[in-house]
Motif scaffolding. Structure first.
Motif, PDB file in Angstrom:
ATOM      1  N   GLY A 187     -60.168   9.465  69.505  1.00  0.00           N
ATOM      2  CA  GLY A 187     -59.552  10.624  69.032  1.00  0.00           C
ATOM      3  C   GLY A 187     -58.470  10.804  68.981  1.00  0.00           C
ATOM      4  N   LEU A 188     -57.151  11.814  69.541  1.00  0.00           N
ATOM      5  CA  LEU A 188     -56.096  11.693  69.296  1.00  0.00           C
ATOM      6  C   LEU A 188     -55.100  10.907  69.800  1.00  0.00           C
ATOM      7  CD1 LEU A 188     -55.659  16.009  68.378  1.00  0.00           C
ATOM      8  CD2 LEU A 188     -55.754  14.079  66.786  1.00  0.00           C
ATOM      9  N   PRO A 189     -53.848  10.457  69.371  1.00  0.00           N
ATOM     10  CA  PRO A 189     -53.264  10.856  67.961  1.00  0.00           C
ATOM     11  C   PRO A 189     -54.322  10.390  66.454  1.00  0.00           C
ATOM     12  CG  PRO A 189     -51.788   9.457  68.587  1.00  0.00           C
ATOM     13  CD  PRO A 189     -52.567   9.754  69.761  1.00  0.00           C
ATOM     14  N   LEU A 190     -54.612  10.709  65.326  1.00  0.00           N
ATOM     15  CA  LEU A 190     -55.200   9.900  64.509  1.00  0.00           C
ATOM     16  C   LEU A 190     -53.888   9.350  63.958  1.00  0.00           C
ATOM     17  CD1 LEU A 190     -57.782   9.424  63.454  1.00  0.00           C
ATOM     18  CD2 LEU A 190     -57.249  12.121  61.694  1.00  0.00           C
ATOM     19  N   PRO A 191     -54.104   7.759  63.691  1.00  0.00           N
ATOM     20  CA  PRO A 191     -53.264   7.623  62.447  1.00  0.00           C
ATOM     21  C   PRO A 191     -53.257   8.203  61.161  1.00  0.00           C
ATOM     22  CG  PRO A 191     -54.462   5.281  63.699  1.00  0.00           C
ATOM     23  CD  PRO A 191     -54.683   7.310  63.663  1.00  0.00           C
ATOM     24  N   PRO A 192     -52.114   8.164  60.325  1.00  0.00           N
ATOM     25  CA  PRO A 192     -52.130   8.685  59.181  1.00  0.00           C
ATOM     26  C   PRO A 192     -52.706   7.769  57.852  1.00  0.00           C
ATOM     27  CG  PRO A 192     -50.099   7.223  59.360  1.00  0.00           C
ATOM     28  CD  PRO A 192     -50.970   7.723  60.803  1.00  0.00           C
ATOM     29  N   LYS A 193     -53.879   8.258  56.593  1.00  0.00           N
ATOM     30  CA  LYS A 193     -54.459   7.642  56.589  1.00  0.00           C
ATOM     31  C   LYS A 193     -54.055   7.073  55.116  1.00  0.00           C
ATOM     32  CE  LYS A 193     -59.153   8.254  54.117  1.00  0.00           C
ATOM     33  NZ  LYS A 193     -58.557   8.504  52.357  1.00  0.00           N
ATOM     34  N   VAL A 194     -54.030   5.869  54.808  1.00  0.00           N
ATOM     35  CA  VAL A 194     -53.123   5.293  53.140  1.00  0.00           C
ATOM     36  C   VAL A 194     -54.354   4.664  52.556  1.00  0.00           C
ATOM     37  CG1 VAL A 194     -51.641   3.101  52.687  1.00  0.00           C
ATOM     38  CG2 VAL A 194     -51.808   4.480  55.579  1.00  0.00           C
TER      39      VAL A 194
END
Length: 263
Positions: A187-194
């Motif tokens: 679930g949220l928060p969704l870490p940024p995608k690198v």
């Protein structure tokens, strides 16, 4: 475990073929993961090495050579079950001896699982014995994913695996016959995608389903056609609703035809 027997619609589903892992040294990483999972190293070439399950898991793991090193936290990691505190300690010691290292990804001091990174930085967790959420799972307890509830619902429909957990934006699915690992989303928060994910799911249409028709079905569920970089011959690149890469392989009958033509 709280669960549900909700179906996913008309019964159409893709088959999970493999967890695909980008690796700078596929054979070394395969040997470490084989020790972690207690699976066997299977077919290997210079650029690709497979792992064969020794438990109830019905998909394999394939390590594919890439030049780039890992950057950032993975959106998928393994949760491995342990049978006792000694088993947990011995597993950690074995993997550290093979090149893994303990890491801090924000786990709380009161949490009893141990987080390691393999020699290329891929995260995995050795779960404490008696964990109720993974009760009934084999050594590979879960593919634990960063993801929204929407992506959990997408994968439930894509694979035809029912939700076995759906609470507080967290979701989990499992093969309808109750074998193999869970696939979970936190679930949220969704870490940024690198960049591109180094771990992704490779799926295929079931027998009798055309690959093009399956692409259309997945897009209708929320997938997006995408360039996912290196992929097996005939594979179609897509991303799920959270932007995670996946590869739709050719239908089984088409794959058999390609293999026969190449032989």
């Amino acid at each position: 475990m709280p669960g549900s027997d909700r179906s996913t619609g008309d019964g159409t589903a893709a088959r999970l073929v493999a967890l695909s892992v980008d690796a700078q040294d596929p054979l070394r990483l395969a040997r470490v993961w084989a020790a972690a999972l207690r699976w066997e190293v299977g077919a290997a070439t210079d650029d690709e090495v497979g792992l064969v399950p020794t438990d109830g898991t019905r998909f394999g793991i394939v390590f594919r050579r890439v030049a780039e090193p890992k950057v950032g936290k993975s959106r998928i990691h393994l949760d491995l079950t342990t049978s006792s505190l000694d088993d947990q300690r011995d597993s950690v010691a074995q993997l550290v001896a093979l090149g893994a290292r303990p890491i801090d990804i924000g786990q709380r001091p009161d949490e009893e699982h141990v987080v390691l990174a393999d020699p290329e930085g891929n995260e995995l967790c050795l779960i404490e014995p008696g964990n109720s959420f993974l009760a009934g799972c084999d050594r590979l307890g879960a593919l634990s994913c960063d993801g929204t509830r929407a992506v959990g619902l997408f994968w439930s429909a894509a694979l035809g695996w029912p939700l076995v957990w759906d609470q507080d934006e967290e979701t989990a699915i499992r093969d309808p016959d109750g074998t193999g690992p869970l696939i979970t989303w936190g679930g949220l928060p969704l870490p940024p995608k690198v960049g591109r994910n180094r771990l992704r799911l490779d799926i295929a249409p079931t027998d009798g389903t055309d690959q093009r028709a399956e692409v259309d079905r997945l897009v209708a569920l929320g997938a997006t056609p995408a360039d996912i970089g290196h992929r097996p011959a005939g594979g179609v690149g897509l991303t799920d609703p959270d932007g995670n890469e996946l590869c739709l392989l050719p239908a089984p009958a088409a794959r058999r035809g390609q293999e026969a033509a190449a032989s």
